[in-house]
Design an enzyme around this catalytic site. Structure first.
Site, PDB file in Angstrom:
ATOM      1  CB  CYS A  42      -0.873  -0.036   1.246  1.00  0.00           C
ATOM      2  SG  CYS A  42      -2.138   1.237   1.307  1.00  0.00           S
ATOM      3  CG  ASP A  44      -0.805   3.456   5.483  1.00  0.00           C
ATOM      4  OD1 ASP A  44       0.074   3.922   6.236  1.00  0.00           O
ATOM      5  OD2 ASP A  44      -2.010   3.389   5.784  1.00  0.00           O
ATOM      6  NE  ARG A  46      -0.793   3.864   8.930  1.00  0.00           N
ATOM      7  CZ  ARG A  46      -2.052   3.488   9.217  1.00  0.00           C
ATOM      8  NH1 ARG A  46      -2.475   3.512  10.453  1.00  0.00           N
ATOM      9  NH2 ARG A  46      -2.864   3.103   8.253  1.00  0.00           N
ATOM     10  CG  HIS A 103      -1.672  -1.704   5.851  1.00  0.00           C
ATOM     11  ND1 HIS A 103      -2.174  -0.665   6.602  1.00  0.00           N
ATOM     12  CD2 HIS A 103      -1.879  -1.349   4.559  1.00  0.00           C
ATOM     13  CE1 HIS A 103      -2.641   0.271   5.786  1.00  0.00           C
ATOM     14  NE2 HIS A 103      -2.474  -0.111   4.547  1.00  0.00           N
ATOM     15  CB  CYS A 106      -5.900  -0.786   4.577  1.00  0.00           C
ATOM     16  SG  CYS A 106      -5.563  -0.238   2.892  1.00  0.00           S
TER      17      CYS A 106
HETATM   18 ZN   LIG Z   1      -3.500   0.710   2.982  1.00  0.00          ZN
END
Ligand SMILES: [Zn+2]
Length: 209
Positions: A42, A44, A46, A103, A106
């Site tokens: 992703c 993302d 993190r 994860h 999400c």
């Molecule tokens: Zn995600």
């Protein structure tokens, strides 16, 4: 030009710190790359693929998109960024493993659930997330009595199985899987506990690494 809202200084300072700390660690791979695996994960902020797999530059070919989705093989002339990167990694770099890493929490997957849907309209996101629509249907089927938070976690994992299925719609991946030249994996990172579970296709469940 001065822009007081910009955060760019943080990253320039970070780069200078990196340069000082490391005696050019990029030098070894400056002219060629031979990554051992591909990770599709992703966007993302993190998720840090190299950090969590303790790998160096050149070892992991990383593809990132919203909600770590693999679209099905579509042989049209549209702009398929993820599919182009998959093709490059598989056919030109010859990776032996593809890891799809999902994860917890999400935002992309959560947007499939109506009252979590903060993205009311979009130019691209909703259409992209539709790749995982079947994962939501399967989740509602299997986990209809669970809380919505649990359903979203379940859907995050189901969407990984959709991506494994979709990877096999690419004829050259299917061919390499059949010849045991490539192996595909679905991993799920729980951000709160820092643990990863991998999908076991024999047991049909996610098992801690
Ligand atoms: Zn995600």
């Amino acid at each position: 030009m001065k822009n007081n809202n910009s955060n760019i200084k943080l990253f320039i300072d970070g780069f200078k710190k990196f340069q000082k700390k490391h005696d050019n660690i990029l030098e070894d791979t400056a002219y060629t790359q031979q990554p051992k695996a591909m990770m599709i994960t992703c966007c993302d902020s993190r998720i840090d693929p190299s950090l969590i797999t303790d790998t160096k530059p050149g070892e992991l070919f990383v593809i990132r998109n919203v909600a770590n989705l693999v679209p099905p093989f579509e042989g049209d002339l549209r702009h398929h960024g993820t599919s182009a990167a998959i093709e490059y990694g598989v056919l030109y770099l010859g990776v032996t493993d593809i890891i799809v890493l999902g994860h917890s929490n999400c935002g992309g997957i959560a947007s499939l659930f109506s009252n979590q849907n903060k993205i009311k309209s979009s130019d691209f996101i909703n259409n992209w997330i539709d790749i995982a629509r079947d994962a939501k249907d399967r989740t509602l089927d299997r986990c209809k009595h669970n809380s919505q938070a649990e359903q979203i976690n379940c859907c995050e994992k189901e969407s990984l199985l959709i991506s494994l299925q979709n990877l096999q719609t690419f004829p050259w991946i299917k061919d390499k899987i059949d010849k045991k030249e490539i192996y595909i994996h679905a991993w799920y990172l729980d951000l709160a506990s820092g643990t990863i579970e991998a999908y076991n296709s024999d047991l049909k469940e996610f098992i801690p690494l």
